[in-house]
Design a protein around this motif. Structure first.
Motif, PDB file in Angstrom:
ATOM      1  N   TYR A  54       0.039  15.693 -20.321  1.00 14.95           N
ATOM      2  CA  TYR A  54       1.067  15.948 -19.307  1.00 14.95           C
ATOM      3  C   TYR A  54       0.433  16.412 -17.999  1.00 14.95           C
ATOM      4  O   TYR A  54       0.743  15.901 -16.919  1.00 14.95           O
ATOM      5  CB  TYR A  54       2.061  16.996 -19.827  1.00 14.95           C
ATOM      6  CG  TYR A  54       3.048  17.453 -18.792  1.00 14.95           C
ATOM      7  CD1 TYR A  54       4.032  16.595 -18.311  1.00 14.95           C
ATOM      8  CD2 TYR A  54       2.998  18.742 -18.272  1.00 14.95           C
ATOM      9  CE1 TYR A  54       4.938  17.014 -17.350  1.00 14.95           C
ATOM     10  CE2 TYR A  54       3.904  19.167 -17.315  1.00 14.95           C
ATOM     11  CZ  TYR A  54       4.868  18.293 -16.860  1.00 14.95           C
ATOM     12  OH  TYR A  54       5.763  18.707 -15.908  1.00 14.95           O
ATOM     13  N   ARG A  55      -0.478  17.358 -18.092  1.00 16.76           N
ATOM     14  CA  ARG A  55      -1.118  17.874 -16.872  1.00 16.76           C
ATOM     15  C   ARG A  55      -2.000  16.823 -16.214  1.00 16.76           C
ATOM     16  O   ARG A  55      -2.083  16.760 -14.994  1.00 16.76           O
ATOM     17  CB  ARG A  55      -1.916  19.130 -17.197  1.00 16.76           C
ATOM     18  CG  ARG A  55      -0.986  20.276 -17.532  1.00 16.76           C
ATOM     19  CD  ARG A  55      -1.676  21.567 -17.715  1.00 16.76           C
ATOM     20  NE  ARG A  55      -0.687  22.596 -18.034  1.00 16.76           N
ATOM     21  CZ  ARG A  55      -0.983  23.854 -18.189  1.00 16.76           C
ATOM     22  NH1 ARG A  55      -2.222  24.266 -18.038  1.00 16.76           N
ATOM     23  NH2 ARG A  55      -0.044  24.718 -18.480  1.00 16.76           N
ATOM     24  N   SER A  56      -2.650  16.003 -17.009  1.00 18.86           N
ATOM     25  CA  SER A  56      -3.464  14.922 -16.444  1.00 18.86           C
ATOM     26  C   SER A  56      -2.598  13.946 -15.671  1.00 18.86           C
ATOM     27  O   SER A  56      -2.983  13.459 -14.605  1.00 18.86           O
ATOM     28  CB  SER A  56      -4.214  14.183 -17.552  1.00 18.86           C
ATOM     29  OG  SER A  56      -5.177  15.016 -18.134  1.00 18.86           O
ATOM     30  N   THR A  57      -1.419  13.660 -16.210  1.00 21.94           N
ATOM     31  CA  THR A  57      -0.485  12.771 -15.521  1.00 21.94           C
ATOM     32  C   THR A  57      -0.068  13.362 -14.174  1.00 21.94           C
ATOM     33  O   THR A  57      -0.022  12.665 -13.161  1.00 21.94           O
ATOM     34  CB  THR A  57       0.756  12.510 -16.396  1.00 21.94           C
ATOM     35  OG1 THR A  57       0.341  11.928 -17.622  1.00 21.94           O
ATOM     36  CG2 THR A  57       1.751  11.592 -15.710  1.00 21.94           C
ATOM     37  N   LEU A  58       0.213  14.661 -14.177  1.00 26.49           N
ATOM     38  CA  LEU A  58       0.587  15.321 -12.919  1.00 26.49           C
ATOM     39  C   LEU A  58      -0.548  15.258 -11.910  1.00 26.49           C
ATOM     40  O   LEU A  58      -0.333  14.950 -10.733  1.00 26.49           O
ATOM     41  CB  LEU A  58       0.961  16.783 -13.174  1.00 26.49           C
ATOM     42  CG  LEU A  58       2.251  17.050 -13.919  1.00 26.49           C
ATOM     43  CD1 LEU A  58       2.437  18.548 -14.112  1.00 26.49           C
ATOM     44  CD2 LEU A  58       3.440  16.463 -13.189  1.00 26.49           C
ATOM     45  N   ALA A  60      -3.037  13.133 -11.776  1.00 24.37           N
ATOM     46  CA  ALA A  60      -3.254  11.754 -11.336  1.00 24.37           C
ATOM     47  C   ALA A  60      -2.228  11.365 -10.271  1.00 24.37           C
ATOM     48  O   ALA A  60      -2.560  10.681  -9.299  1.00 24.37           O
ATOM     49  CB  ALA A  60      -3.176  10.804 -12.524  1.00 24.37           C
ATOM     50  N   THR A  61      -0.997  11.805 -10.436  1.00 22.82           N
ATOM     51  CA  THR A  61       0.048  11.524  -9.454  1.00 22.82           C
ATOM     52  C   THR A  61      -0.297  12.160  -8.109  1.00 22.82           C
ATOM     53  O   THR A  61      -0.183  11.522  -7.058  1.00 22.82           O
ATOM     54  CB  THR A  61       1.410  12.044  -9.945  1.00 22.82           C
ATOM     55  OG1 THR A  61       1.719  11.408 -11.191  1.00 22.82           O
ATOM     56  CG2 THR A  61       2.514  11.766  -8.948  1.00 22.82           C
ATOM     57  N   VAL A  62      -0.763  13.400  -8.156  1.00 23.54           N
ATOM     58  CA  VAL A  62      -1.152  14.085  -6.917  1.00 23.54           C
ATOM     59  C   VAL A  62      -2.329  13.357  -6.273  1.00 23.54           C
ATOM     60  O   VAL A  62      -2.343  13.124  -5.066  1.00 23.54           O
ATOM     61  CB  VAL A  62      -1.510  15.558  -7.201  1.00 23.54           C
ATOM     62  CG1 VAL A  62      -2.177  16.205  -6.003  1.00 23.54           C
ATOM     63  CG2 VAL A  62      -0.267  16.329  -7.600  1.00 23.54           C
ATOM     64  N   ARG A  64      -3.194  10.241  -6.455  1.00 17.96           N
ATOM     65  CA  ARG A  64      -2.771   8.960  -5.863  1.00 17.96           C
ATOM     66  C   ARG A  64      -2.058   9.162  -4.530  1.00 17.96           C
ATOM     67  O   ARG A  64      -2.111   8.311  -3.653  1.00 17.96           O
ATOM     68  CB  ARG A  64      -1.850   8.212  -6.825  1.00 17.96           C
ATOM     69  CG  ARG A  64      -2.573   7.478  -7.924  1.00 17.96           C
ATOM     70  CD  ARG A  64      -1.649   6.499  -8.639  1.00 17.96           C
ATOM     71  NE  ARG A  64      -0.449   7.122  -9.171  1.00 17.96           N
ATOM     72  CZ  ARG A  64      -0.349   7.681 -10.375  1.00 17.96           C
ATOM     73  NH1 ARG A  64      -1.384   7.703 -11.179  1.00 17.96           N
ATOM     74  NH2 ARG A  64       0.781   8.214 -10.787  1.00 17.96           N
ATOM     75  N   ARG A  65      -1.380  10.286  -4.367  1.00 21.92           N
ATOM     76  CA  ARG A  65      -0.612  10.533  -3.150  1.00 21.92           C
ATOM     77  C   ARG A  65      -1.453  11.114  -2.014  1.00 21.92           C
ATOM     78  O   ARG A  65      -0.988  11.184  -0.890  1.00 21.92           O
ATOM     79  CB  ARG A  65       0.544  11.480  -3.449  1.00 21.92           C
ATOM     80  CG  ARG A  65       1.587  10.833  -4.324  1.00 21.92           C
ATOM     81  CD  ARG A  65       2.733  11.751  -4.585  1.00 21.92           C
ATOM     82  NE  ARG A  65       3.712  11.099  -5.438  1.00 21.92           N
ATOM     83  CZ  ARG A  65       4.844  11.641  -5.803  1.00 21.92           C
ATOM     84  NH1 ARG A  65       5.161  12.855  -5.399  1.00 21.92           N
ATOM     85  NH2 ARG A  65       5.671  10.993  -6.583  1.00 21.92           N
ATOM     86  N   SER A  77      -8.925  17.587  -7.950  1.00 19.01           N
ATOM     87  CA  SER A  77      -8.125  16.917  -8.970  1.00 19.01           C
ATOM     88  C   SER A  77      -9.007  16.324 -10.058  1.00 19.01           C
ATOM     89  O   SER A  77      -8.735  16.458 -11.248  1.00 19.01           O
ATOM     90  CB  SER A  77      -7.278  15.803  -8.350  1.00 19.01           C
ATOM     91  OG  SER A  77      -6.361  16.334  -7.447  1.00 19.01           O
TER      92      SER A  77
END
Length: 102
Positions: A54-58, A60-62, A64-65, A77
């Motif tokens: 879950y934290r890795s997904t968060l 990765a989203t940050v 990418r942005r 990150s």
């Protein structure tokens, strides 16, 4: 949020940031920061795996942005991914203090 299963078979979503401690004795007991205790069917390593995913997904989203020239934040990150990998190598032999240090 991670999905866990109570002993009665009911699934629930849990904000993983609220987990203070997790222990196996033999059932997996999660103690939340408010003192509430949850006993779940998942193993300790499975709970840890879900939190890290879950934290890795968060992160990765940050990442990418971020702007392409924002190297400091991108490095931070990516360093978090490395830290998550260290924890997932052998979760039973590692314990973090509340501030994240060993």
């Amino acid at each position: 949020m991670i999905e866990v299963t109570r002993l009665n078979g009911n699934s629930m979503l849990l904000n993983s940031d609220l987990i203070k401690t997790a222990e196996a004795s033999p059932d997996t007991m999660l103690t939340l920061i408010n003192g509430e205790k949850l006993i779940v069917r998942e193993t300790l390593s499975k709970v840890l795996e879900r939190v890290l995913a879950y934290r890795s997904t968060l992160l990765a989203t940050v990442a990418r942005r971020l702007a392409p020239n924002d190297a400091i934040r991108l490095t931070a990150s990516l360093a978090s991914f490395e830290f998550a990998g260290l924890i997932s190598e052998d979760p039973s032999s590692r314990q973090l203090d509340e501030d994240g240090s060993r």
